[in-house]
Design a protein around this motif. Sequence first.
Motif, PDB file in Angstrom:
ATOM      1  N   LEU A   1       0.830  -1.205   0.000  1.00 60.31           N
ATOM      2  CA  LEU A   1       0.000   0.000   0.000  1.00 60.31           C
ATOM      3  C   LEU A   1       0.866   1.257   0.000  1.00 60.31           C
ATOM      4  O   LEU A   1       0.564   2.235  -0.696  1.00 60.31           O
ATOM      5  N   GLU A   2       1.946   1.222   0.749  1.00 60.21           N
ATOM      6  CA  GLU A   2       2.874   2.355   0.766  1.00 60.21           C
ATOM      7  C   GLU A   2       3.474   2.567  -0.625  1.00 60.21           C
ATOM      8  O   GLU A   2       3.589   3.704  -1.100  1.00 60.21           O
ATOM      9  N   ASP A   3       3.843   1.483  -1.298  1.00 56.61           N
ATOM     10  CA  ASP A   3       4.403   1.587  -2.652  1.00 56.61           C
ATOM     11  C   ASP A   3       3.413   2.239  -3.614  1.00 56.61           C
ATOM     12  O   ASP A   3       3.796   3.071  -4.439  1.00 56.61           O
ATOM     13  N   ILE A   4       2.148   1.864  -3.513  1.00 61.05           N
ATOM     14  CA  ILE A   4       1.122   2.460  -4.373  1.00 61.05           C
ATOM     15  C   ILE A   4       1.054   3.965  -4.142  1.00 61.05           C
ATOM     16  O   ILE A   4       1.033   4.755  -5.095  1.00 61.05           O
ATOM     17  N   TRP A   5       1.032   4.394  -2.887  1.00 60.09           N
ATOM     18  CA  TRP A   5       0.952   5.830  -2.591  1.00 60.09           C
ATOM     19  C   TRP A   5       2.220   6.560  -3.019  1.00 60.09           C
ATOM     20  O   TRP A   5       2.162   7.679  -3.528  1.00 60.09           O
ATOM     21  N   ARG A   6       3.362   5.932  -2.858  1.00 64.64           N
ATOM     22  CA  ARG A   6       4.609   6.568  -3.319  1.00 64.64           C
ATOM     23  C   ARG A   6       4.595   6.753  -4.837  1.00 64.64           C
ATOM     24  O   ARG A   6       5.052   7.770  -5.348  1.00 64.64           O
ATOM     25  N   GLN A   7       4.065   5.771  -5.566  1.00 63.80           N
ATOM     26  CA  GLN A   7       3.959   5.890  -7.021  1.00 63.80           C
ATOM     27  C   GLN A   7       3.025   7.037  -7.402  1.00 63.80           C
ATOM     28  O   GLN A   7       3.314   7.815  -8.316  1.00 63.80           O
ATOM     29  N   ARG A   8       1.910   7.143  -6.691  1.00 64.31           N
ATOM     30  CA  ARG A   8       0.956   8.228  -6.966  1.00 64.31           C
ATOM     31  C   ARG A   8       1.589   9.590  -6.711  1.00 64.31           C
ATOM     32  O   ARG A   8       1.425  10.517  -7.499  1.00 64.31           O
TER      33      ARG A   8
END
Length: 116
Positions: A96-103
Amino acid sequence: MYNQMVVHELSEVQLNKVFRALADATRRDIVRRTLHDEVSITDLATSCDMSFAAVQKHVAALESAGLVTKIARGRERIVRGQPETIRHAHELLSSLEDIWRQRISRLDDFLADGNH
């Protein structure tokens, strides 16, 4: 789109139990202590300054979530942490953290581009 596929070995129901169990400070303390060493319910009750029955209820919630196991050793009930369950929850949070970092990275790129 996200090209990241994450496989979690815990079901949604199990993950809900894990995070519900970890929402309580006493339960988090029990998990911390039992990940380092096996601890008897009696010792947990003494150190948490609560009744044996209260600690048993906390341990039952943790056991249901797969965060600890309880074993009989003579008359004692020993609690042992289950690091695999913690690892699976950590993997979910990391994804989930990776998804937000990508965004955030895409937003940064968009704003830096100046073509908005």
